[in-house]
Design an enzyme around this catalytic site. Structure first.
Site, PDB file in Angstrom:
ATOM      1  N   ASP A 116      24.544   0.034 -19.552  1.00  0.00           N
ATOM      2  CA  ASP A 116      24.931   0.321 -20.938  1.00  0.00           C
ATOM      3  C   ASP A 116      25.181  -1.008 -21.636  1.00  0.00           C
ATOM      4  OD1 ASP A 116      25.885   1.347 -23.272  1.00  0.00           O
ATOM      5  OD2 ASP A 116      27.490   2.557 -22.375  1.00  0.00           O
ATOM      6  N   ASP A 126      19.817   1.658 -25.952  1.00  0.00           N
ATOM      7  CA  ASP A 126      20.700   0.676 -25.293  1.00  0.00           C
ATOM      8  C   ASP A 126      21.242   1.147 -23.943  1.00  0.00           C
ATOM      9  OD1 ASP A 126      22.280   2.629 -26.369  1.00  0.00           O
ATOM     10  OD2 ASP A 126      23.850   1.299 -27.080  1.00  0.00           O
ATOM     11  N   GLU A 127      20.668   2.190 -23.399  1.00  0.00           N
ATOM     12  CA  GLU A 127      21.115   2.683 -22.089  1.00  0.00           C
ATOM     13  C   GLU A 127      19.914   3.026 -21.218  1.00  0.00           C
ATOM     14  OE1 GLU A 127      24.388   5.730 -22.086  1.00  0.00           O
ATOM     15  OE2 GLU A 127      24.090   5.570 -24.239  1.00  0.00           O
TER      16      GLU A 127
END
Lengths: 415, 87
Positions: free
Chosen positions: A16, A111-112
């Site tokens: 993350d 973003d993960e």
């Protein structure tokens, strides 16, 4: 995966990126380092905070907060307009780093990502070592920080990455799960949002321990299949299948929506926006090689009430003008005529892969030829290089990356 | 670039640039001419790529000797360098 000693225990990592958009902007502009930064869709419009830097979070600013509220909490914050292409490129760079360690890399959002590290230990070391190597590489190559969680399934890995931020590394072993879950709020689990959490609270389920002990049959009766899934979640059991980076879920629908900078009351403005969205949907359908026969229109009014209506046709379509015609028919039924329009969305579902069979009718063949020519020109020179005269002045809304964003195959390789 | 500070200027102007096209760092702008002045690139702070049709656009966030921030862009099809913003 099996060897002579039995099946290998799954090792899943969840990466993350910490305050991703804001961190990218702080790297881009070193003058922003150490300052409270708010990345937003459109700073002049009715935007919300897409990401706040940790400096801004210290003032109580949260993702999704309206800009005026964020500015009230943090008057010194620097506003930076969202630059989706920059973040998507960075995201692709991140995926290319993960791919060094395992081919099983699944982008969960921009973003993960989930990484299946099962069986990679002999090559790169223990899961913790691999996580440290990934963190080091991301920091060196992109100057960004991330939190990594490691567990035996996606649920635990995601939870572990949330336990320490920023720059965290947490390994959650199966043995620790019962103790941690006993007092952990159900809302901490990925997939349990505020609504479901509130519903579970009403049933007397507040912690994962409560969820584990709640009769599975009752949950199944109340939630159907989801009930079983919820019961397993309470025990720390979750999905452990990570897709290969080149795999993707089949496309079920293609849609575009846009929030306007100001509420639209004019029929012309709304109609033009629906036309533009329909064209975008049509272009993407053709790009993926799909046709669809269910058209859905979503309208959000100025009072934030949101309505959707869909219509299923007898034929499959992919021409923006056909989608627009159907969307306008729905608009005629859906629009209440009182409130301004804040957001409009058009989507097409019920998709079939285009068989590219030639139409019997010349008019249709000409239409297909025209569309293909337009698409080829736009693919060569950029979107909307050639378009219908009415769309020469495109409606501009906030720049956002939808939560459903996933890397497309041609984006997977980044040099 | 999109920093909304007071000095932020959104631009779209052609510039002349001194650039190294090398094997290790593929494209590295060293200096650029803009509005009759030469700016020395002190540091490249961020790079990213976008597509416009078939063209690849290489974006560079750069800082000059006076710590001013600029966004430069190189179009692989037209071979044109542009300045897109200054702050």
């Amino acid at each position: 995966m099996k060897d002579s000693r039995g099946p290998l225990k799954r090792v899943i990592a969840h990466v993350d990126m910490n305050a991703f958009f804001a961190s990218v902007e702080q790297k881009h502009n070193p003058h922003l380092k150490g300052k409270p930064v708010l990345v937003c869709g459109n700073p002049d419009g009715r935007s919300v905070v897409a990401t706040a830097s940790y400096e801004a979070r210290a003032y109580g600013v949260k993702t999704g907060m309206s800009l005026w509220e964020a500015k009230r909490l943090c008057p010194n914050a620097v506003l930076v307009q969202c630059d989706p292409e920059k973040y998507v490129y960075t995201s692709m760079k991140l995926l290319s780093i993960y791919k060094i360690f395992t081919p099983k890399v699944e982008a969960f959002s921009v973003d993960e990502a989930f990484l299946d590290l099962t069986g990679t230990q002999r090559l790169f070391g223990s899961p913790e070592e691999i996580a440290r190597k990934i963190k080091k590489r991301i920091k060196k190559e992109l100057g960004l920080l991330c939190s990594i969680g490691i567990g035996s399934n996606k649920l635990l890995a995601k939870l572990a990455s949330d336990l320490k931020k920023p720059d965290g590394l947490v390994c959650l072993s199966d043995e620790e799960v019962p103790q941690i879950f006993e007092k952990l709020s159900v809302s901490s689990l990925c997939g349990i949002g505020p609504k479901l959490s509130s519903y579970l609270n009403k049933l007397g389920i507040h912690t994962c321990g409560d969820l584990k002990r709640y009769p599975k049959e009752v949950l199944e009766k109340k939630f159907g299949k989801v009930g079983l899934y919820l019961s397993n979640m309470g025990k720390g059991i979750g999905d452990d299948e990570v897709l290969f980076y080149y795999q993707s879920e089949p496309i079920k629908s293609v849609g575009h929506s846009q929030t306007l900078n100001e509420d639209a009351y004019s029929f012309d403005v709304i109609e033009k926006l629906i036309f533009q969205l329909s064209e975008q949907v049509g272009e993407r359908l053709r790009h993926y090689g799909y046709k669809g026969r269910t058209v859905c229109l979503t309208l959000r009014y100025s009072d934030f009430s949101t309505f959707s209506k869909q219509k299923t046709l007898k034929r499959f379509i992919w021409d923006g003008r056909d989608i627009y015609k159907e969307a306008m028919k729905i608009f005629g039924v859906l629009y209440n005529g009182f409130y301004g329009i804040r957001l409009a969305g058009v989507s097409v579902s019920n998709l079939v892969k285009e068989s590219f069979q030639l139409s019997l009718f010349e008019k249709e063949r000409k239409k297909e030829k025209l569309l293909k020519t337009i698409d080829r020109i736009n693919q060569r020179y950029g979107d909307f290089t050639i378009t219908w005269a009415r769309l020469l002045e495109k409606s501009k809304g906030g720049n956002v990356i939808p939560p459903s964003w996933r890397p497309t195959k041609n984006l997977v390789s980044v040099n | 670039m999109s920093n909304l500070s007071e000095s932020f200027l959104e631009l779209d102007e052609r510039i002349g640039a001194g650039v190294v096209f090398g094997p290790k760092v593929k494209i590295k702008p060293l200096w650029f001419w803009w509005r009759g002045r030469k700016y020395q690139v002190k540091k490249i702070t961020y790079t990213w790529k976008t597509k416009k049709g078939r063209a690849t656009l290489y974006h560079f966030a750069v800082i000059d000797e006076n710590d001013n921030l600029f966004e430069l862009c190189y179009n692989s099809e037209s071979l044109v360098w542009k300045i897109l913003s200054s702050a």
